[in-house]
Design an enzyme around this catalytic site. Sequence first.
Site, mmCIF file in Angstrom:
data_model
loop_
_atom_site.group_PDB
_atom_site.id
_atom_site.type_symbol
_atom_site.label_atom_id
_atom_site.label_comp_id
_atom_site.label_asym_id
_atom_site.label_seq_id
_atom_site.Cartn_x
_atom_site.Cartn_y
_atom_site.Cartn_z
ATOM 1 N N LYS A 81 0.841 -1.197 0.000
ATOM 2 C CA LYS A 81 0.000 0.000 0.000
ATOM 3 C C LYS A 81 0.880 1.253 0.000
ATOM 4 O O LYS A 81 2.099 1.168 0.110
ATOM 5 C CB LYS A 81 -0.915 -0.018 1.232
ATOM 6 C CG LYS A 81 -0.169 -0.059 2.559
ATOM 7 C CD LYS A 81 -1.105 -0.217 3.719
ATOM 8 C CE LYS A 81 -0.321 -0.254 5.043
ATOM 9 N NZ LYS A 81 -1.196 -0.249 6.212
ATOM 10 N N TYR A 94 16.226 30.085 6.879
ATOM 11 C CA TYR A 94 15.102 30.762 7.524
ATOM 12 C C TYR A 94 15.304 30.863 9.034
ATOM 13 O O TYR A 94 15.766 29.918 9.690
ATOM 14 C CB TYR A 94 13.799 30.000 7.251
ATOM 15 C CG TYR A 94 13.215 30.251 5.889
ATOM 16 C CD1 TYR A 94 12.851 31.530 5.473
ATOM 17 C CD2 TYR A 94 13.005 29.191 5.005
ATOM 18 C CE1 TYR A 94 12.300 31.751 4.219
ATOM 19 C CE2 TYR A 94 12.455 29.402 3.742
ATOM 20 C CZ TYR A 94 12.105 30.685 3.368
ATOM 21 O OH TYR A 94 11.566 30.905 2.123
#
Length: 348
Positions: free
Chosen positions: A38, A248
Amino acid sequence: MADFSAPLRLRLDGGALLANWRWLKRQGGAAACGAAIKANGYGLGSAEVMRRLLDAGCRDFFVSNWAEAMALEPLIGEGVSLSVLHGVREEDMAVALASRARPVLCTEGQIARWKEAGGGLCDVMVDTGMNRLGLDWGGDVSAQVAGLEVATLLSHLASADEDVPLSQVQLERFSALRGAVRAARYSLANSAGICLGAAYAFDMTRPGIALYGGVPRTKAAGRIGQVVFPEAQVLQRRRVRAGDTIGYNATHRAAADMEIAVVNLGYADGYLRGFSGRGSMTVGDRHLPVVGRVSMDLTAVDVSGVPEVAEGDWLGVDYALAEAAAVSGLSQYELLTGLGARFDRIWR
Protein backbone atom coordinates in the site's frame (compact mmCIF):
# COMPACT_ATOMS: atom_id res chain seq x y z
CA MET A 1 11.59 15.10 -25.83
CA ALA A 2 15.22 14.83 -24.74
CA ASP A 3 16.13 12.59 -21.84
CA PHE A 4 15.44 14.38 -18.59
CA SER A 5 16.50 13.62 -15.07
CA ALA A 6 15.42 15.26 -11.85
CA PRO A 7 17.84 16.81 -9.33
CA LEU A 8 16.62 14.21 -6.83
CA ARG A 9 16.80 10.43 -7.03
CA LEU A 10 16.12 7.36 -4.96
CA ARG A 11 18.52 4.52 -5.56
CA LEU A 12 16.49 1.41 -4.75
CA ASP A 13 18.23 -1.85 -3.94
CA GLY A 14 16.12 -4.66 -5.37
CA GLY A 15 18.48 -7.28 -3.97
CA ALA A 16 18.01 -5.95 -0.46
CA LEU A 17 14.22 -5.93 -0.91
CA LEU A 18 14.22 -9.62 -1.84
CA ALA A 19 16.72 -10.55 0.87
CA ASN A 20 14.49 -8.85 3.43
CA TRP A 21 11.42 -10.75 2.20
CA ARG A 22 13.26 -14.06 2.29
CA TRP A 23 14.49 -13.45 5.85
CA LEU A 24 10.97 -12.52 6.98
CA LYS A 25 9.58 -15.62 5.27
CA ARG A 26 12.04 -17.84 7.13
CA GLN A 27 10.96 -16.37 10.46
CA GLY A 28 7.39 -17.46 9.76
CA GLY A 29 8.31 -21.09 9.31
CA ALA A 30 5.71 -22.91 7.23
CA ALA A 31 3.46 -19.85 6.96
CA ALA A 32 3.15 -18.07 3.64
CA CYS A 33 4.77 -14.63 3.55
CA GLY A 34 2.80 -11.88 1.85
CA ALA A 35 3.65 -8.23 1.35
CA ALA A 36 1.97 -4.94 2.17
CA ILE A 37 2.47 -2.74 -0.89
CA LYS A 38 0.00 0.00 0.00
CA ALA A 39 0.93 3.70 -0.17
CA ASN A 40 2.57 3.05 -3.54
CA GLY A 41 4.77 0.32 -2.16
CA TYR A 42 5.66 2.47 0.86
CA GLY A 43 6.88 5.11 -1.57
CA LEU A 44 9.06 2.88 -3.76
CA GLY A 45 6.49 2.20 -6.50
CA SER A 46 3.94 -0.55 -5.89
CA ALA A 47 4.09 -2.14 -9.34
CA GLU A 48 7.89 -2.36 -9.31
CA VAL A 49 7.86 -3.85 -5.81
CA MET A 50 5.13 -6.35 -6.72
CA ARG A 51 6.96 -7.51 -9.87
CA ARG A 52 10.15 -8.18 -7.94
CA LEU A 53 8.41 -10.02 -5.12
CA LEU A 54 6.40 -12.10 -7.58
CA ASP A 55 9.67 -13.25 -9.13
CA ALA A 56 10.89 -14.23 -5.64
CA GLY A 57 7.78 -16.35 -4.99
CA CYS A 58 5.50 -13.99 -3.04
CA ARG A 59 1.83 -14.57 -3.92
CA ASP A 60 -0.17 -12.49 -1.40
CA PHE A 61 -0.29 -8.71 -1.59
CA PHE A 62 -2.17 -6.01 0.31
CA VAL A 63 -3.17 -2.47 -0.64
CA SER A 64 -5.41 0.00 1.16
CA ASN A 65 -8.04 1.01 -1.39
CA TRP A 66 -9.47 0.23 -4.81
CA ALA A 67 -7.59 2.98 -6.62
CA GLU A 68 -4.39 1.24 -5.56
CA ALA A 69 -5.81 -2.14 -6.59
CA MET A 70 -6.85 -0.92 -10.06
CA ALA A 71 -3.29 0.17 -10.81
CA LEU A 72 -2.04 -3.35 -10.05
CA GLU A 73 -4.83 -5.32 -11.74
CA PRO A 74 -2.62 -6.40 -14.69
CA LEU A 75 -0.23 -8.13 -12.27
CA ILE A 76 -2.88 -10.34 -10.64
CA GLY A 77 -2.22 -13.62 -12.39
CA GLU A 78 -3.17 -17.21 -11.62
CA GLY A 79 -2.44 -18.05 -7.98
CA VAL A 80 -1.80 -14.41 -7.03
CA SER A 81 -4.03 -12.63 -4.52
CA LEU A 82 -4.40 -8.91 -3.98
CA SER A 83 -6.46 -7.86 -0.96
CA VAL A 84 -7.93 -4.40 -0.37
CA LEU A 85 -7.65 -3.67 3.33
CA HIS A 86 -10.30 -0.95 3.56
CA GLY A 87 -13.08 -3.18 2.28
CA VAL A 88 -15.79 -1.84 -0.03
CA ARG A 89 -17.68 1.42 0.09
CA GLU A 90 -20.83 1.74 -1.98
CA GLU A 91 -18.75 3.79 -4.43
CA ASP A 92 -16.32 0.88 -4.85
CA MET A 93 -18.78 -1.86 -5.67
CA ALA A 94 -18.71 -1.75 -9.47
CA VAL A 95 -14.91 -1.85 -9.53
CA ALA A 96 -14.70 -4.47 -6.78
CA LEU A 97 -17.12 -6.85 -8.43
CA ALA A 98 -15.22 -6.66 -11.71
CA SER A 99 -11.77 -6.93 -10.17
CA ARG A 100 -9.59 -9.95 -9.54
CA ALA A 101 -8.64 -8.30 -6.23
CA ARG A 102 -10.80 -9.08 -3.23
CA PRO A 103 -12.05 -6.91 -0.37
CA VAL A 104 -11.12 -7.27 3.27
CA LEU A 105 -14.58 -6.71 4.73
CA CYS A 106 -14.38 -4.68 7.92
CA THR A 107 -17.93 -3.85 8.99
CA GLU A 108 -21.35 -5.47 9.08
CA GLY A 109 -22.46 -2.92 6.49
CA GLN A 110 -19.70 -3.98 4.12
CA ILE A 111 -20.61 -7.63 4.63
CA ALA A 112 -24.26 -6.91 3.83
CA ARG A 113 -23.27 -4.89 0.76
CA TRP A 114 -21.03 -7.69 -0.52
CA LYS A 115 -23.65 -10.38 0.04
CA GLU A 116 -26.46 -8.40 -1.57
CA ALA A 117 -24.34 -7.83 -4.67
CA GLY A 118 -23.53 -11.52 -4.98
CA GLY A 119 -19.84 -10.92 -4.29
CA GLY A 120 -17.71 -14.03 -4.09
CA LEU A 121 -14.45 -14.77 -2.33
CA CYS A 122 -13.45 -12.18 0.27
CA ASP A 123 -11.29 -11.61 3.34
CA VAL A 124 -12.53 -10.41 6.71
CA MET A 125 -10.81 -8.20 9.29
CA VAL A 126 -11.51 -8.68 13.00
CA ASP A 127 -10.37 -6.10 15.53
CA THR A 128 -8.69 -7.83 18.49
CA GLY A 129 -7.54 -4.78 20.42
CA MET A 130 -6.35 -2.01 18.12
CA ASN A 131 -9.80 -0.41 17.87
CA ARG A 132 -9.32 0.56 14.28
CA LEU A 133 -10.92 -1.31 11.36
CA GLY A 134 -12.63 -4.66 11.82
CA LEU A 135 -15.49 -6.58 13.37
CA ASP A 136 -15.46 -6.62 17.18
CA TRP A 137 -13.66 -9.73 18.43
CA GLY A 138 -16.14 -9.94 21.32
CA GLY A 139 -19.18 -10.19 19.06
CA ASP A 140 -20.56 -13.22 17.31
CA VAL A 141 -18.12 -13.08 14.42
CA SER A 142 -19.07 -16.55 13.20
CA ALA A 143 -22.69 -15.44 12.75
CA GLN A 144 -21.65 -12.14 11.17
CA VAL A 145 -19.66 -13.85 8.44
CA ALA A 146 -22.14 -16.67 7.82
CA GLY A 147 -22.76 -17.08 4.12
CA LEU A 148 -19.42 -15.57 3.12
CA GLU A 149 -16.63 -17.47 1.38
CA VAL A 150 -13.74 -16.22 3.53
CA ALA A 151 -10.30 -16.68 2.03
CA THR A 152 -8.41 -15.11 4.94
CA LEU A 153 -9.50 -14.00 8.39
CA LEU A 154 -7.17 -11.21 9.49
CA SER A 155 -6.43 -9.12 12.53
CA HIS A 156 -3.72 -6.50 13.11
CA LEU A 157 -1.29 -6.11 16.00
CA ALA A 158 -1.32 -2.70 17.64
CA SER A 159 1.98 -2.63 19.54
CA ALA A 160 4.12 -5.51 18.36
CA ASP A 161 7.13 -3.19 18.16
CA GLU A 162 6.98 -2.76 21.95
CA ASP A 163 7.24 -5.22 24.83
CA VAL A 164 3.70 -4.83 26.15
CA PRO A 165 1.02 -7.33 27.24
CA LEU A 166 -1.38 -6.28 24.45
CA SER A 167 0.31 -8.45 21.81
CA GLN A 168 -0.23 -11.59 23.88
CA VAL A 169 -3.84 -10.55 24.53
CA GLN A 170 -4.42 -10.11 20.80
CA LEU A 171 -2.76 -13.46 20.10
CA GLU A 172 -5.09 -15.22 22.54
CA ARG A 173 -8.17 -13.50 21.11
CA PHE A 174 -7.21 -14.34 17.54
CA SER A 175 -6.40 -17.95 18.45
CA ALA A 176 -9.90 -18.28 19.87
CA LEU A 177 -11.35 -16.83 16.67
CA ARG A 178 -9.44 -19.37 14.63
CA GLY A 179 -11.31 -22.10 16.42
CA ALA A 180 -14.69 -20.40 16.02
CA VAL A 181 -14.72 -18.72 12.60
CA ARG A 182 -14.35 -20.69 9.40
CA ALA A 183 -11.83 -19.41 6.85
CA ALA A 184 -9.33 -20.95 4.48
CA ARG A 185 -6.44 -19.12 6.16
CA TYR A 186 -5.70 -16.96 9.21
CA SER A 187 -3.26 -14.05 9.41
CA LEU A 188 -2.16 -11.83 12.30
CA ALA A 189 1.53 -10.86 12.11
CA ASN A 190 2.90 -7.68 10.57
CA SER A 191 6.67 -7.00 10.39
CA ALA A 192 7.07 -6.59 14.15
CA GLY A 193 4.71 -9.49 14.82
CA ILE A 194 6.89 -11.80 12.74
CA CYS A 195 9.74 -11.01 15.13
CA LEU A 196 7.61 -12.05 18.13
CA GLY A 197 7.89 -15.71 17.20
CA ALA A 198 6.22 -18.57 15.36
CA ALA A 199 3.06 -18.47 17.49
CA TYR A 200 2.07 -15.25 15.72
CA ALA A 201 2.59 -16.55 12.18
CA PHE A 202 -0.60 -18.63 11.73
CA ASP A 203 -1.05 -19.40 8.00
CA MET A 204 0.29 -16.17 6.51
CA THR A 205 2.36 -13.19 7.63
CA ARG A 206 1.96 -9.69 6.19
CA PRO A 207 5.23 -7.73 6.45
CA GLY A 208 5.35 -4.10 5.43
CA ILE A 209 8.00 -1.75 6.80
CA ALA A 210 10.68 -4.43 7.19
CA LEU A 211 10.52 -5.25 3.49
CA TYR A 212 11.69 -1.74 2.73
CA GLY A 213 14.52 -1.49 5.25
CA GLY A 214 12.67 -0.66 8.46
CA VAL A 215 13.80 -2.37 11.65
CA PRO A 216 10.63 -3.17 13.64
CA ARG A 217 12.34 -4.91 16.58
CA THR A 218 15.91 -5.53 17.71
CA LYS A 219 15.67 -9.12 16.44
CA ALA A 220 15.71 -7.72 12.91
CA ALA A 221 18.71 -5.43 13.44
CA GLY A 222 21.56 -6.56 11.24
CA ARG A 223 19.19 -8.82 9.30
CA ILE A 224 17.15 -6.23 7.44
CA GLY A 225 19.05 -4.35 4.75
CA GLN A 226 18.59 -0.76 3.64
CA VAL A 227 16.60 -0.53 0.41
CA VAL A 228 16.12 3.21 -0.16
CA PHE A 229 19.08 5.53 -0.71
CA PRO A 230 18.04 9.15 -1.44
CA GLU A 231 20.48 11.43 -3.28
CA ALA A 232 20.25 15.15 -3.95
CA GLN A 233 22.14 17.35 -6.38
CA VAL A 234 24.17 20.38 -5.33
CA LEU A 235 22.74 23.58 -6.78
CA GLN A 236 25.33 25.98 -5.37
CA ARG A 237 28.49 26.02 -3.28
CA ARG A 238 29.04 29.22 -1.33
CA ARG A 239 31.13 30.81 1.41
CA VAL A 240 29.49 31.95 4.63
CA ARG A 241 31.35 34.57 6.62
CA ALA A 242 31.94 34.24 10.35
CA GLY A 243 28.93 35.68 12.19
CA ASP A 244 26.52 35.28 9.28
CA THR A 245 23.48 33.03 9.55
CA ILE A 246 22.10 30.31 7.32
CA GLY A 247 18.51 29.74 6.25
CA TYR A 248 15.10 30.76 7.52
CA ASN A 249 14.91 32.29 10.99
CA ALA A 250 18.71 32.37 11.22
CA THR A 251 18.87 29.19 13.28
CA HIS A 252 22.55 28.52 12.48
CA ARG A 253 25.26 31.17 12.94
CA ALA A 254 28.70 30.51 11.51
CA ALA A 255 31.32 30.50 14.27
CA ALA A 256 34.04 30.91 11.63
CA ASP A 257 34.22 31.27 7.86
CA MET A 258 32.70 28.13 6.36
CA GLU A 259 31.65 26.58 3.05
CA ILE A 260 28.17 25.20 2.43
CA ALA A 261 26.51 23.28 -0.37
CA VAL A 262 22.87 24.06 -1.07
CA VAL A 263 21.09 20.95 -2.32
CA ASN A 264 17.82 20.45 -4.15
CA LEU A 265 15.94 18.79 -1.27
CA GLY A 266 13.38 20.00 1.24
CA TYR A 267 10.25 19.23 3.16
CA ALA A 268 8.12 19.23 -0.01
CA ASP A 269 10.10 16.11 -0.94
CA GLY A 270 9.59 14.45 2.44
CA TYR A 271 12.89 15.60 3.96
CA LEU A 272 11.15 17.24 6.88
CA ARG A 273 12.19 19.93 9.31
CA GLY A 274 13.06 17.37 11.95
CA PHE A 275 16.37 17.01 10.09
CA SER A 276 17.18 20.72 10.55
CA GLY A 277 20.55 20.95 12.26
CA ARG A 278 20.43 17.20 12.90
CA GLY A 279 20.54 15.32 9.61
CA SER A 280 23.57 14.64 7.46
CA MET A 281 24.60 13.81 3.92
CA THR A 282 27.55 11.95 2.52
CA VAL A 283 30.25 12.23 -0.08
CA GLY A 284 32.39 9.12 -0.17
CA ASP A 285 32.85 8.13 3.47
CA ARG A 286 32.48 11.69 4.78
CA HIS A 287 29.33 12.65 6.69
CA LEU A 288 28.39 16.28 6.18
CA PRO A 289 26.03 17.91 8.72
CA VAL A 290 22.87 19.73 7.72
CA VAL A 291 23.14 23.35 8.87
CA GLY A 292 20.23 25.70 9.38
CA ARG A 293 16.58 24.97 8.80
CA VAL A 294 15.34 22.62 6.10
CA SER A 295 13.10 24.65 3.80
CA MET A 296 10.51 23.62 1.24
CA ASP A 297 12.89 22.81 -1.61
CA LEU A 298 16.42 23.45 -0.29
CA THR A 299 18.77 22.24 2.43
CA ALA A 300 22.25 23.51 3.33
CA VAL A 301 25.12 21.18 4.19
CA ASP A 302 28.50 22.04 5.72
CA VAL A 303 31.19 21.16 3.18
CA SER A 304 34.06 23.00 4.86
CA GLY A 305 37.21 20.99 4.29
CA VAL A 306 35.67 19.04 1.39
CA PRO A 307 36.78 21.17 -1.57
CA GLU A 308 35.87 18.56 -4.17
CA VAL A 309 32.10 19.07 -3.67
CA ALA A 310 30.90 21.38 -6.43
CA GLU A 311 27.77 22.54 -8.24
CA GLY A 312 26.17 19.61 -10.05
CA ASP A 313 27.60 16.94 -7.75
CA TRP A 314 25.39 14.45 -5.96
CA LEU A 315 25.29 13.92 -2.19
CA GLY A 316 23.88 10.84 -0.52
CA VAL A 317 21.33 11.47 2.20
CA ASP A 318 21.90 9.55 5.44
CA TYR A 319 18.60 7.65 5.49
CA ALA A 320 19.02 4.26 7.15
CA LEU A 321 15.51 4.15 8.58
CA ALA A 322 16.11 3.31 12.24
CA GLU A 323 18.93 5.84 12.55
CA ALA A 324 17.11 8.52 10.57
CA ALA A 325 14.04 8.06 12.76
CA ALA A 326 16.12 8.59 15.90
CA VAL A 327 17.69 11.73 14.43
CA SER A 328 14.52 13.32 13.06
CA GLY A 329 11.86 12.24 15.54
CA LEU A 330 9.81 10.80 12.65
CA SER A 331 8.65 7.20 12.44
CA GLN A 332 10.27 4.86 9.94
CA TYR A 333 6.90 4.72 8.15
CA GLU A 334 6.75 8.50 7.74
CA LEU A 335 10.31 8.59 6.45
CA LEU A 336 9.47 6.17 3.64
CA THR A 337 5.95 7.07 2.61
CA GLY A 338 6.66 10.81 2.68
CA LEU A 339 9.29 10.65 -0.07
CA GLY A 340 7.71 12.66 -2.83
CA ALA A 341 7.06 12.37 -6.54
CA ARG A 342 9.94 14.69 -7.46
CA PHE A 343 12.46 11.88 -6.95
CA ASP A 344 13.54 9.74 -9.88
CA ARG A 345 13.26 6.15 -8.69
CA ILE A 346 16.15 4.06 -9.97
CA TRP A 347 16.26 0.32 -9.26
CA ARG A 348 19.43 -1.67 -9.20
